[in-house]
Design a protein around this motif. Structure first.
Motif, PDB file in Angstrom:
ATOM      1  N   UNK A  30       1.003   4.213  -2.697  1.00 49.63           N
ATOM      2  CA  UNK A  30       0.829   5.630  -2.325  1.00 49.63           C
ATOM      3  C   UNK A  30       1.948   6.496  -2.893  1.00 49.63           C
ATOM      4  N   UNK A  31       3.200   5.999  -2.827  1.00 48.68           N
ATOM      5  CA  UNK A  31       4.364   6.850  -3.117  1.00 48.68           C
ATOM      6  C   UNK A  31       4.870   6.669  -4.552  1.00 48.68           C
ATOM      7  N   UNK A  83       0.844  -1.207   0.000  1.00 49.20           N
ATOM      8  CA  UNK A  83       0.000   0.000   0.000  1.00 49.20           C
ATOM      9  C   UNK A  83       0.878   1.255   0.000  1.00 49.20           C
ATOM     10  N   UNK A  84       1.995   1.210   0.740  1.00 50.81           N
ATOM     11  CA  UNK A  84       2.928   2.340   0.757  1.00 50.81           C
ATOM     12  C   UNK A  84       3.504   2.562  -0.635  1.00 50.81           C
TER      13      UNK A  84
END
Lengths: 221, 221
Positions: B72-73, B68-69
């Motif tokens: 996001x990034x 998920x990180x």
């Protein structure tokens, strides 16, 4: 009407209940004897697991997918920060409680002591119970380490991480398996989350044949 | 430099490897004998689990929080749709493979047959292997049901759901435990994902003492 099919002592159902309640989503709770695998229930979720949430015309399963959906569609109050690093930390802690903590402690203690009897799956394996009871200490110490420099588990605001942790600890507290004297910081955190309106439903839970100890619903435990 | 501490036959490491590779994040892979719990490794993750990812000055654990990180990034290419209902479906399927499929099949088959020997944890329990081998059929049928009206598992585009599923199936394929004849739709889907550049690293994996079958790395299996 939003309906949650749940089992009172399922930590995953409790995580979703806390999230729904915190977001003030009016929900009808339907207790599901999921181990009986009724045809109606299997139609809602072929895997036969709870929680199952009926909302917005959807029938949903998998607690973390449900919580992320609720955060996407009902963002107020927010239970997930906007900064990617802070979001990561929330999800890391959720994963830690949903997976490692649950497997090492909840399944072994509550699963053996209560769930097995409730679902007619046999007698508790005392070796597993003992493993779980030993292991919870390590996890309480880790929580204390996190809370040493944070107001809530993932940072300075309450998030899904706190709900994931409180969901596991609250079912273990129902069977008197949390030593609240071990880590005062963890007890303070639990007192804080226990006093939230969203927690009231959980504290009113009663499982026939397994009454909770008096301190379970006491805010001043 | 981005570093992933991993074990070749961990499906959770493979899910992260596929995500890193699909997003073209140049990563140094470090094989970790996580069961030896070296002090260095426990410093990176006190829980002693892989994967651990060192990226952007952070040291991360919990595969889904990591993915998920990364989404996001490093949003390109996207592995999670923007519509909340579609996002839910991706996360539901990820949860299903990471939890239910892994517990009912991967742990019982690969865990007993290979991981136990590799980590010196004893001999395989043939009852568990049999349970896993029986149970995979139900899951392959469910995948076929999903793929019956979708190009990919969660919809018409490839997502994290496909990586979560392919991660589990690819380790089981390493030990020849997937019957690709059972569901042609599932075989077609696996052929499609197996031919992606991101999959190359996985197909080159070799675990000493446990050579993969010839069809494992064959795109025309």
């Amino acid at each position: 009407m939003t309906v949650l099919y749940h089992a009172p002592l399922s930590p995953f159902c409790r995580k979703v209940r806390l999230t729904l309640s915190e977001k003030r989503i009016d929900t009808d709770l339907q207790e599901e004897r999921y181990w009986e695998k009724s045809p109606d229930f299997l139609r809602r979720n072929p895997l036969g697991k709870v929680p199952v949430l009926r909302i917005d015309g959807l029938v949903m399963s998998e607690s973390q997918a449900i919580c992320e959906y609720l955060e996407d569609v009902y963002p107020t109050p927010s239970l997930l920060p906007t900064d990617p690093r802070e979001r990561y930390e929330v999800r890391r802690i959720v994963g830690y409680f949903d997976d490692t903590f649950h497997r090492e402690v909840t399944v072994k203690v509550l699963g053996e002591r209560i769930t097995k009897k409730l679902t007619g799956a046999g007698y508790p394996d005392s070796r597993l119970v003992k493993e779980g009871v030993t292991r919870i200490k390590v996890h309480l110490d880790y929580m204390a380490h996190l809370l040493d420099h944070r107001r809530w588990l993932a940072g300075d605001v309450m998030t899904l991480a706190d709900f994931a942790a409180a969901a596991q600890l609250s079912v273990l507290d129902y069977s008197s398996d949390v030593d609240w004297h071990r880590q005062p910081g963890v007890k303070d955190w639990y007192a804080k989350i226990k006093s939230r309106p969203a927690f009231r439903g959980l504290l009113a839970d009663q499982v026939v044949g397994f009454p909770p100890p008096p301190h379970y619903a006491d805010l001043d435990f």
